[in-house]
Scaffold this motif. Structure first.
Motif, PDB file in Angstrom:
ATOM      1  N   PRO A   1       0.809  -1.221   0.000  1.00 22.91           N
ATOM      2  CA  PRO A   1       0.000   0.000   0.000  1.00 22.91           C
ATOM      3  C   PRO A   1       0.840   1.267   0.000  1.00 22.91           C
ATOM      4  O   PRO A   1       0.504   2.239  -0.678  1.00 22.91           O
ATOM      5  CB  PRO A   1      -0.826  -0.129   1.291  1.00 22.91           C
ATOM      6  CG  PRO A   1      -0.852  -1.581   1.598  1.00 22.91           C
ATOM      7  CD  PRO A   1       0.469  -2.110   1.133  1.00 22.91           C
TER       8      PRO A   1
ATOM      9  N   ASN B   1       2.546   1.590  -3.547  1.00 27.01           N
ATOM     10  CA  ASN B   1       1.566   1.974  -4.559  1.00 27.01           C
ATOM     11  C   ASN B   1       1.105   3.421  -4.364  1.00 27.01           C
ATOM     12  O   ASN B   1       0.899   4.153  -5.337  1.00 27.01           O
ATOM     13  CB  ASN B   1       0.365   1.027  -4.521  1.00 27.01           C
ATOM     14  CG  ASN B   1       0.597  -0.231  -5.337  1.00 27.01           C
ATOM     15  OD1 ASN B   1       1.037  -0.186  -6.473  1.00 27.01           O
ATOM     16  ND2 ASN B   1       0.285  -1.381  -4.747  1.00 27.01           N
ATOM     17  N   ALA B   2       0.937   3.832  -3.116  1.00 30.77           N
ATOM     18  CA  ALA B   2       0.545   5.213  -2.838  1.00 30.77           C
ATOM     19  C   ALA B   2       1.648   6.169  -3.267  1.00 30.77           C
ATOM     20  O   ALA B   2       1.378   7.262  -3.798  1.00 30.77           O
ATOM     21  CB  ALA B   2       0.234   5.386  -1.351  1.00 30.77           C
TER      22      ALA B   2
ATOM     23  N   MET C   1      -7.088   3.051  -5.464  1.00 32.74           N
ATOM     24  CA  MET C   1      -5.781   3.650  -5.193  1.00 32.74           C
ATOM     25  C   MET C   1      -5.556   4.917  -6.014  1.00 32.74           C
ATOM     26  O   MET C   1      -5.091   5.927  -5.495  1.00 32.74           O
ATOM     27  CB  MET C   1      -4.675   2.623  -5.490  1.00 32.74           C
ATOM     28  CG  MET C   1      -3.270   3.100  -5.209  1.00 32.74           C
ATOM     29  SD  MET C   1      -2.909   3.444  -3.455  1.00 32.74           S
ATOM     30  CE  MET C   1      -3.045   1.794  -2.741  1.00 32.74           C
TER      31      MET C   1
END
Length: 208
Positions: free
Chosen positions: A86, A89-90, A131
């Motif tokens: 996470p 990807n962020a 996302m």
């Protein structure tokens, strides 16, 4: 989980990544992208990336040519990852926003699962949409995912035998892939979104 091995030799610090030797050293002057890079790949960046066939969020079969139509930050991970994926990807999503706002460059984050048993095309599509609106989520068969990971010299393996809540060990490099150029750079976890955007913009402009 990245497993780097540092090797000091003649002032060159290198890391072994999935069989590819990535060295943080100065490239040859003949490389027109040298000024934008912080690292190199033994044998050249052509060793990272290549053709793949996977499934998009709608379950449609797509190839690398279908997906890589603009500068792409390609990352391998899985949706059940509790912490690393996470954050990475962020970071990639934030870098894409900076590229658009500060450099006028349209780019996309691409997330390829290493856990196709749980990460169906629908799961990947939903995760990507939540996302970032430009993120592409890709799944596929075990064989398709393994072939894509091998192309990028990306290591992954199931960490335990729990049938439902197992973890996956995997490398955490993000690869910058440009249409018609292929992989031109990699980013480590400690590269912030501004740094990813800066080097990506430099490379895109150098290619243009």
């Amino acid at each position: 989980m990245q497993r780097p091995i540092a090797i000091a030799a003649a002032g060159i610090v290198a890391t072994i990544v999935g069989g590819a030797l990535i060295a943080t050293t100065i490239l040859a002057p003949s490389d027109r992208l040298a000024a934008c890079r912080t690292g190199n790949v033994a044998g050249g960046f052509d060793r990272l990336g290549g053709p793949f066939t996977l499934l998009d969020g709608a379950g449609r079969e797509v190839t690398d040519a279908d997906v890589i139509t603009e500068p792409s930050l390609v990352y391998f991970g899985y949706t059940s990852c509790p912490d690393v994926c996470p954050v990475d990807n962020a970071r990639n999503a934030a870098a894409v926003d900076i590229l658009a706002e500060d450099h006028g460059i349209e780019a996309q984050p691409v997330f390829i699962t290493v856990d196709p048993a749980r990460d169906t095309p629908e799961v990947m599509g939903d995760y990507a949409a939540n996302m970032h609106p430009e993120m592409v989520g890709l799944s596929g068969s075990e064989e398709q995912v393994a072939a894509a990971a091998k192309a990028y010299s990306t290591y992954y393996a199931r960490a335990d035998d729990d049938p439902d809540y197992y973890l996956m060990n995997h490398q955490t490099m993000t690869y910058l892939v440009l249409p018609e150029e292929g992989t031109v750079e990699f980013f480590k976890r400690d590269d912030g979104p501004e740094e990813v955007a800066r080097r990506t913009a430099c490379l895109v402009e150098a290619v243009d």
